[in-house]
Scaffold this motif. Structure first.
Motif, PDB file in Angstrom:
ATOM      1  N   LEU A  10       0.858  -1.185   0.000  1.00  0.00           N
ATOM      2  CA  LEU A  10       0.000   0.000   0.000  1.00  0.00           C
ATOM      3  C   LEU A  10       0.896   1.237   0.000  1.00  0.00           C
ATOM      4  O   LEU A  10       1.638   1.472   0.948  1.00  0.00           O
ATOM      5  CB  LEU A  10      -0.912  -0.010   1.232  1.00  0.00           C
ATOM      6  CG  LEU A  10      -1.853   1.179   1.410  1.00  0.00           C
ATOM      7  CD1 LEU A  10      -2.837   1.285   0.247  1.00  0.00           C
ATOM      8  CD2 LEU A  10      -2.598   1.066   2.734  1.00  0.00           C
ATOM      9  N   VAL A  11       0.813   2.022  -1.064  1.00  0.00           N
ATOM     10  CA  VAL A  11       1.766   3.105  -1.295  1.00  0.00           C
ATOM     11  C   VAL A  11       1.185   4.458  -0.895  1.00  0.00           C
ATOM     12  O   VAL A  11       0.110   4.850  -1.360  1.00  0.00           O
ATOM     13  CB  VAL A  11       2.193   3.131  -2.775  1.00  0.00           C
ATOM     14  CG1 VAL A  11       3.272   4.195  -3.008  1.00  0.00           C
ATOM     15  CG2 VAL A  11       2.708   1.766  -3.220  1.00  0.00           C
ATOM     16  N   TYR A  12       1.899   5.161  -0.022  1.00  0.00           N
ATOM     17  CA  TYR A  12       1.637   6.556   0.352  1.00  0.00           C
ATOM     18  C   TYR A  12       0.273   6.748   1.028  1.00  0.00           C
ATOM     19  O   TYR A  12      -0.414   7.729   0.776  1.00  0.00           O
ATOM     20  CB  TYR A  12       1.760   7.478  -0.858  1.00  0.00           C
ATOM     21  CG  TYR A  12       3.178   7.874  -1.210  1.00  0.00           C
ATOM     22  CD1 TYR A  12       4.267   7.097  -0.808  1.00  0.00           C
ATOM     23  CD2 TYR A  12       3.441   9.006  -1.954  1.00  0.00           C
ATOM     24  CE1 TYR A  12       5.564   7.447  -1.131  1.00  0.00           C
ATOM     25  CE2 TYR A  12       4.745   9.372  -2.283  1.00  0.00           C
ATOM     26  CZ  TYR A  12       5.798   8.591  -1.868  1.00  0.00           C
ATOM     27  OH  TYR A  12       7.092   8.946  -2.191  1.00  0.00           O
ATOM     28  N   GLN A  13      -0.103   5.845   1.909  1.00  0.00           N
ATOM     29  CA  GLN A  13      -1.333   6.018   2.675  1.00  0.00           C
ATOM     30  C   GLN A  13      -1.001   6.426   4.095  1.00  0.00           C
ATOM     31  O   GLN A  13      -0.181   5.777   4.763  1.00  0.00           O
ATOM     32  CB  GLN A  13      -2.152   4.722   2.686  1.00  0.00           C
ATOM     33  CG  GLN A  13      -3.441   4.809   3.499  1.00  0.00           C
ATOM     34  CD  GLN A  13      -4.438   5.803   2.943  1.00  0.00           C
ATOM     35  OE1 GLN A  13      -4.334   6.189   1.780  1.00  0.00           O
ATOM     36  NE2 GLN A  13      -5.406   6.207   3.737  1.00  0.00           N
ATOM     37  N   ARG A  14      -1.636   7.490   4.567  1.00  0.00           N
ATOM     38  CA  ARG A  14      -1.377   7.968   5.927  1.00  0.00           C
ATOM     39  C   ARG A  14      -2.064   7.056   6.949  1.00  0.00           C
ATOM     40  O   ARG A  14      -3.241   6.704   6.791  1.00  0.00           O
ATOM     41  CB  ARG A  14      -1.872   9.396   6.102  1.00  0.00           C
ATOM     42  CG  ARG A  14      -1.108  10.413   5.242  1.00  0.00           C
ATOM     43  CD  ARG A  14      -1.351  11.823   5.712  1.00  0.00           C
ATOM     44  NE  ARG A  14      -0.743  12.809   4.833  1.00  0.00           N
ATOM     45  CZ  ARG A  14       0.552  13.141   4.849  1.00  0.00           C
ATOM     46  NH1 ARG A  14       1.356  12.547   5.708  1.00  0.00           N
ATOM     47  NH2 ARG A  14       1.015  14.054   4.024  1.00  0.00           N
ATOM     48  N   THR A  15      -1.346   6.725   8.003  1.00  0.00           N
ATOM     49  CA  THR A  15      -1.898   5.845   9.031  1.00  0.00           C
ATOM     50  C   THR A  15      -2.966   6.536   9.866  1.00  0.00           C
ATOM     51  O   THR A  15      -3.726   5.870  10.578  1.00  0.00           O
ATOM     52  CB  THR A  15      -0.785   5.324   9.951  1.00  0.00           C
ATOM     53  OG1 THR A  15      -0.087   6.435  10.531  1.00  0.00           O
ATOM     54  CG2 THR A  15       0.192   4.465   9.166  1.00  0.00           C
ATOM     55  N   TRP A  19      -9.473   3.843   7.396  1.00  0.00           N
ATOM     56  CA  TRP A  19     -10.501   2.976   6.838  1.00  0.00           C
ATOM     57  C   TRP A  19      -9.946   1.820   6.023  1.00  0.00           C
ATOM     58  O   TRP A  19     -10.416   0.695   6.142  1.00  0.00           O
ATOM     59  CB  TRP A  19     -11.478   3.834   6.024  1.00  0.00           C
ATOM     60  CG  TRP A  19     -11.978   4.958   6.855  1.00  0.00           C
ATOM     61  CD1 TRP A  19     -12.893   4.869   7.876  1.00  0.00           C
ATOM     62  CD2 TRP A  19     -11.563   6.322   6.809  1.00  0.00           C
ATOM     63  NE1 TRP A  19     -13.069   6.107   8.456  1.00  0.00           N
ATOM     64  CE2 TRP A  19     -12.269   7.029   7.821  1.00  0.00           C
ATOM     65  CE3 TRP A  19     -10.671   7.030   6.006  1.00  0.00           C
ATOM     66  CZ2 TRP A  19     -12.113   8.383   8.045  1.00  0.00           C
ATOM     67  CZ3 TRP A  19     -10.497   8.383   6.227  1.00  0.00           C
ATOM     68  CH2 TRP A  19     -11.211   9.052   7.240  1.00  0.00           C
ATOM     69  N   VAL A  20      -8.965   2.047   5.188  1.00  0.00           N
ATOM     70  CA  VAL A  20      -8.441   0.954   4.374  1.00  0.00           C
ATOM     71  C   VAL A  20      -7.672  -0.049   5.237  1.00  0.00           C
ATOM     72  O   VAL A  20      -7.691  -1.253   4.980  1.00  0.00           O
ATOM     73  CB  VAL A  20      -7.565   1.494   3.222  1.00  0.00           C
ATOM     74  CG1 VAL A  20      -6.274   2.107   3.736  1.00  0.00           C
ATOM     75  CG2 VAL A  20      -7.265   0.394   2.201  1.00  0.00           C
ATOM     76  N   GLY A 294      -9.526   7.221   1.466  1.00  0.00           N
ATOM     77  CA  GLY A 294     -10.255   6.194   2.205  1.00  0.00           C
ATOM     78  C   GLY A 294     -11.634   6.617   2.636  1.00  0.00           C
ATOM     79  O   GLY A 294     -12.431   5.784   3.101  1.00  0.00           O
ATOM     80  N   VAL A 295     -11.964   7.897   2.499  1.00  0.00           N
ATOM     81  CA  VAL A 295     -13.310   8.366   2.861  1.00  0.00           C
ATOM     82  C   VAL A 295     -14.375   7.609   2.063  1.00  0.00           C
ATOM     83  O   VAL A 295     -15.458   7.295   2.581  1.00  0.00           O
ATOM     84  CB  VAL A 295     -13.437   9.885   2.638  1.00  0.00           C
ATOM     85  CG1 VAL A 295     -14.888  10.332   2.750  1.00  0.00           C
ATOM     86  CG2 VAL A 295     -12.584  10.639   3.650  1.00  0.00           C
ATOM     87  N   SER A 296     -14.075   7.280   0.812  1.00  0.00           N
ATOM     88  CA  SER A 296     -15.047   6.552  -0.006  1.00  0.00           C
ATOM     89  C   SER A 296     -15.406   5.209   0.620  1.00  0.00           C
ATOM     90  O   SER A 296     -16.550   4.742   0.498  1.00  0.00           O
ATOM     91  CB  SER A 296     -14.499   6.341  -1.414  1.00  0.00           C
ATOM     92  OG  SER A 296     -14.316   7.578  -2.068  1.00  0.00           O
ATOM     93  N   GLN A 297     -14.435   4.557   1.266  1.00  0.00           N
ATOM     94  CA  GLN A 297     -14.737   3.303   1.958  1.00  0.00           C
ATOM     95  C   GLN A 297     -15.770   3.534   3.055  1.00  0.00           C
ATOM     96  O   GLN A 297     -16.729   2.765   3.197  1.00  0.00           O
ATOM     97  CB  GLN A 297     -13.459   2.697   2.547  1.00  0.00           C
ATOM     98  CG  GLN A 297     -13.650   1.766   3.740  1.00  0.00           C
ATOM     99  CD  GLN A 297     -14.487   0.536   3.434  1.00  0.00           C
ATOM    100  OE1 GLN A 297     -14.652   0.151   2.281  1.00  0.00           O
ATOM    101  NE2 GLN A 297     -15.027  -0.089   4.478  1.00  0.00           N
TER     102      GLN A 297
END
Length: 422
Positions: A10-15, A19-20, A294-297
């Motif tokens: 998973l590339v460049y996702q803030r912790t 949601w993801v 991740g808001v879409s999730q």
């Protein structure tokens, strides 16, 4: 038979945006996290789904990042790679091709990320597209002067509201193009061109879709307000949108056809569009990723009761989706919303009012604050980010709308007066 859980990079996702990560944990998918360069990731504070961290400098050394991924894959194989960060969609597609992993391919990624190519492919497919001109150099602004004004200037490779500006009169076009070009050069490190297109009026909507082997499932359609510019600061996202059946069908058809036109056959997508005259859908953009970091999730999960991000990760790992698929239209079982706190100005933030009181509100699941006192907000068309997201669940979309009206007056950002010495 290999029974170990699949692993996805998973590339460049803030912790801080959970949601993801939560979906991966529920789905039994392990993640190798490639953090954003500006994020310090403490090993003892990683989400449970993260089994390892791999630092890559994609912007500074793309070839080195690809080589590092290959070395990691050869030493410890993983089954997929994905990103929720729009500028890195082409990199992820290239990496997947290099390693023989599932992906949309570099050509489809180009069409989903370069707005010039996207506009051309949608128009060639006969879809609804505003008249537009692609600019390869700021000095070519006169090529767009024949369009009907107002027009919108936007970076070909931009994201969010960065560098997006409405221009009402032809005599303002040259200055606007030069300003957007310079901002993007400073913020993106490079700029490959702009799009100037005729302004679309009408309400704006977001469509979350999942596609598997070419079969598109429109998961939710949400209302995004009616931003009129000049800089299109986002404010709300409420789903499901309340639309006449014929209009909803038209949106689904247009979005499905756009996937075909762009060659996107697998994975999640986030589409933004406007309804001209309240009826005819015109795509603003289609991103080959889960939207809103991740808001879409969150939106899809609490509208349909199904796990959108888990299915997206399964597809990335070469597995079939379990919650969505086959083009079946999921029924709405509730409503979900995101109130996007507007900057409401620029300067150094003194205080953000009204967020602390929301933590005990039973309707609110997440208050995600991104900007804090002391942070400097630059004036548009530069884009600093939004102060906060307020994500909430409701019985109906009407209830979400009423809640958002209360937030408009309860939440506000104050800035330090100029000349205060801070």
């Amino acid at each position: 038979m290999n029974t170990s859980p699949p692993t996805v990079v998973l590339v460049y996702q803030r912790t801080t945006l959970p949601w993801v990560f939560d979906s991966a944990e529920r789905a039994g998918i392990r993640l190798i996290l490639v953090p954003r360069p500006d994020e310090d990731v403490a090993p003892d504070r990683l989400p449970p789904a993260v089994s390892g961290v791999l630092r890559l400098d994609v912007d500074g050394d793309r070839a080195g990042a690809l080589a590092a991924l290959r070395r990691r894959y050869e030493s410890t194989p993983f089954q997929g790679i994905c990103t929720l960060y729009d500028p890195l969609v082409p990199f992820v597609a290239e990496a997947a091709e290099l390693l023989g992993l599932p992906g949309i391919g570099r050509d489809a990624a180009l069409g989903a990320q370069d707005k010039r190519v996207m506009r051309e492919r949608l128009a060639a497919a006969g879809l609804h597209v505003p008249r537009f001109v692609r600019l390869e150099d700021p000095g070519g602004w006169e090529e767009a002067a024949h369009l009907d004004f107002p027009v919108v200037v936007k970076p070909a490779h931009g994201f969010s509201s960065l560098g997006v500006a409405k221009v009402d009169r032809p005599e303002r076009l040259k200055a606007a193009v030069e300003e957007v070009w310079q901002i993007c050069r400073e913020k993106l490190g490079r700029i490959e061109g702009l799009v100037v297109e005729e302004y679309l009026d009408g309400p704006e909507f977001a469509v979350e879709s999942l596609v598997h082997r070419g079969e598109v499932t429109v998961c939710t359609i949400g209302y995004k307000g009616e931003p009129e510019g000049p800089y299109f600061e986002e404010s709300v996202y409420r789903a499901p949108a309340v639309l006449p059946a014929a209009v909803e069908d038209a949106v689904r058809r247009e979005v499905t056809a756009a996937h075909t036109a762009l060659g996107i056959t697998d994975g999640p997508t986030h589409t933004e569009l406007r309804l001209r005259g309240g009826e005819r859908p015109y795509l603003l953009e289609l991103g080959a990723r889960i939207g809103g970091s991740g808001v879409s999730q969150y939106i899809v999960q609490h509208v349909t009761g199904r796990d959108f991000a888990a299915d997206a990760l399964r597809i990335a790992a070469g597995l079939p989706p379990l919650s969505f698929g086959g083009g079946r239209i999921p029924a709405a079982t509730g409503a979900a919303a995101n109130y996007i706190v507007p900057c409401g100005g620029s300067g150094r933030i003194a205080v953000v009012h009204g967020l602390a009181e929301l933590h005990d509100d039973p309707r609110v699941d997440h208050v995600v604050q991104m900007l804090f006192p002391g942070d400097v907000v630059r004036p548009y068309p530069d884009f600093t980010g939004y102060p906060a997201f307020v994500l909430s669940r409701h019985t109906t979309t009407a209830e979400a709308e009423t809640f958002h009206r209360t937030l408009e007056t309860a939440i506000g950002v104050e800035y330090t007066p100029e000349g205060s010495g801070r």
